[in-house]
Each structure stands twice: as structure tokens, then as C-alpha cells.
Write an enzyme that holds these catalytic residues in place. Sequence first.
Site, PDB file in Angstrom:
ATOM      1  N   LYS A  83       0.847  -1.196   0.000  1.00 40.83           N
ATOM      2  CA  LYS A  83       0.000   0.000   0.000  1.00 40.83           C
ATOM      3  C   LYS A  83       0.877   1.239   0.000  1.00 40.83           C
ATOM      4  O   LYS A  83       1.740   1.402   0.873  1.00 40.83           O
ATOM      5  CB  LYS A  83      -0.842   0.025   1.276  1.00 40.83           C
ATOM      6  CG  LYS A  83      -2.280  -0.398   1.077  1.00 40.83           C
ATOM      7  CD  LYS A  83      -2.963  -0.465   2.410  1.00 40.83           C
ATOM      8  CE  LYS A  83      -4.218   0.347   2.440  1.00 40.83           C
ATOM      9  NZ  LYS A  83      -4.881   0.252   3.760  1.00 40.83           N
TER      10      LYS A  83
HETATM   11  C1  E4P Z   1      -8.285   0.478   4.224  1.00 36.07           C
HETATM   12  O1  E4P Z   1      -7.501   0.202   3.347  1.00 36.07           O
HETATM   13  C2  E4P Z   1      -8.297   1.788   4.879  1.00 36.07           C
HETATM   14  O2  E4P Z   1      -7.073   2.056   5.482  1.00 36.07           O
HETATM   15  C3  E4P Z   1      -9.425   1.840   5.885  1.00 36.07           C
HETATM   16  O3  E4P Z   1     -10.596   1.371   5.261  1.00 36.07           O
HETATM   17  C4  E4P Z   1      -9.638   3.197   6.485  1.00 36.07           C
HETATM   18  O4  E4P Z   1     -10.795   3.146   7.286  1.00 36.07           O
HETATM   19  P1  E4P Z   1     -11.167   4.262   8.378  1.00 36.07           P
HETATM   20  O5  E4P Z   1     -11.509   5.520   7.657  1.00 36.07           O
HETATM   21  O6  E4P Z   1     -12.347   3.688   9.095  1.00 36.07           O
HETATM   22  O7  E4P Z   1      -9.955   4.432   9.253  1.00 36.07           O
END
Ligand code: E4P
Length: 222
Positions: A83
Site C-alpha cells: 500500500k
Molecule cells: C483500508 O484500506 C483503509 O485504510 C481503511 O478502510 C480506512 O478506514 P477508516 O476511515 O475507518 O480508518
Amino acid sequence: MKLFLDTASVQEIRQMWEVGILDGVTTNPSLVAKEGRPFETVLREICAVGIPSVSAEVVATDVPGMLAEGRRLSKLHPSIYVKTPMTTAGLEATKTLRKEGIRVNMTLVFSANQALLAAKVGASYVSPFIGRLDDQSQDGMELVRDIREIYRQYGFKTEILVASVRHPVHVLEAAKLGADIATMPMAVMEKLVQHPLTDLGLARFLKDWQKVPQESSAPPAR
Ligand code: E4P
């Protein structure tokens, strides 16, 4: 549509993997911090469950740092997707990692133009953060609709991974828009299964079943 769990909890992942509805896992530094264990240990355990797609985020903010972390993470297991954040450095690192055959999930995407750039550098996944946009009084699903339209227009292969999902309606809307993937916390995935009429119906069937005469267990007379 593929369903991912947004968690670094190996216990939650194992539980959903057994059910058979899980296609992948996304983690981020905040989710990993909640586990209180070293990142790579957690990642190895998640991959060992057999999950085919596991997103692991770099924390460097410069290109050489992202490349070093991305290469290291990708070597941990064939299921790893690296990522990278939606920054200029993140785009450059993504382009290089993709050329090396490393799969990349571009994260922290909040605009359609950012999603266009992620596709141009060949990101495998683009992660629009729907819930965080909703929190800012901006309709997150509008972003998913725009990305779908742009990607369709140009035939981009990047998969749309709807992230920051907060409730089942987000999943439903993502599916109706043709998103490729939705990643969600355990609580949301559990709610996808539930319906009060299912529980009521099952309770009634089981109650009525008590009234059905049972077969005698005695062997038939000769
Ligand atoms: C996933 O890849 C993201 O990091 C995650 O869905 C972020 O979610 P949040 O906004 O609830 O922290």
C-alpha cells in the site's frame, strides 16, 4: 464483488475465512497498532491463513524509502499487495514497484483525479475512503461513481477497492455501482449476514418442528 476485511486481527480473519465469504484483507498502520505486535509477524500470520490478497502499507514518505519497504513487504509472501499513499512520491514509487511486478494498492484517495493518476501509474487497486468523505459532508459514493465512469471510459484495469466502509449500506451501494472490492470492519461484515426476519423465521420453523412426530428408533419387525 470481492469482500475484504479491514483489520489486522488474525482471530477475526480466521473466523471469516472459515465461513467462506472472505476474499482478502486490508491493513493500515492504525489497525496494526491496535494489535500491539510487530508488523511483519502479524502479516506472516495473516498470510498463513491462506488469504489471497493482503494489503500492507509502507510508512516511508520518500521514494527510496517506499521502494525499500515495498520490496521487503512483497517478499514476505506472494499474497502481499503493497500500500502506497496518494502523494507524488507514492505515485513514483508505485510506478517503479509495478514495473518490478509488485502489486500495489494506492491508498488515501479522496478525489477522482487522484484515482485517475493511480490508474495511470498502473496501481492494482485504488482505495477511495468513503466514510471519511461522508464525515466531511461529502458524498463518498459519488466518488466511487466517478471513478467507475472514468475507468470504464479508458479501460483502466485498476480495481476499485471501496475503503473506510462504516455500514452495510456502503457495501450495498458499492456493489450497485460495480465496485470491484469493498473492505470493511468485522462488525459490518457480520451485519451483512443478519436479518431479523431470518432469525424469526428460523425460530418459528424450529418451534413447529417440535410438533412433527418422530420416527420410531426401534428396528422394523420381521
Ligand atoms: C483500508 O484500506 C483503509 O485504510 C481503511 O478502510 C480506512 O478506514 P477508516 O476511515 O475507518 O480508518
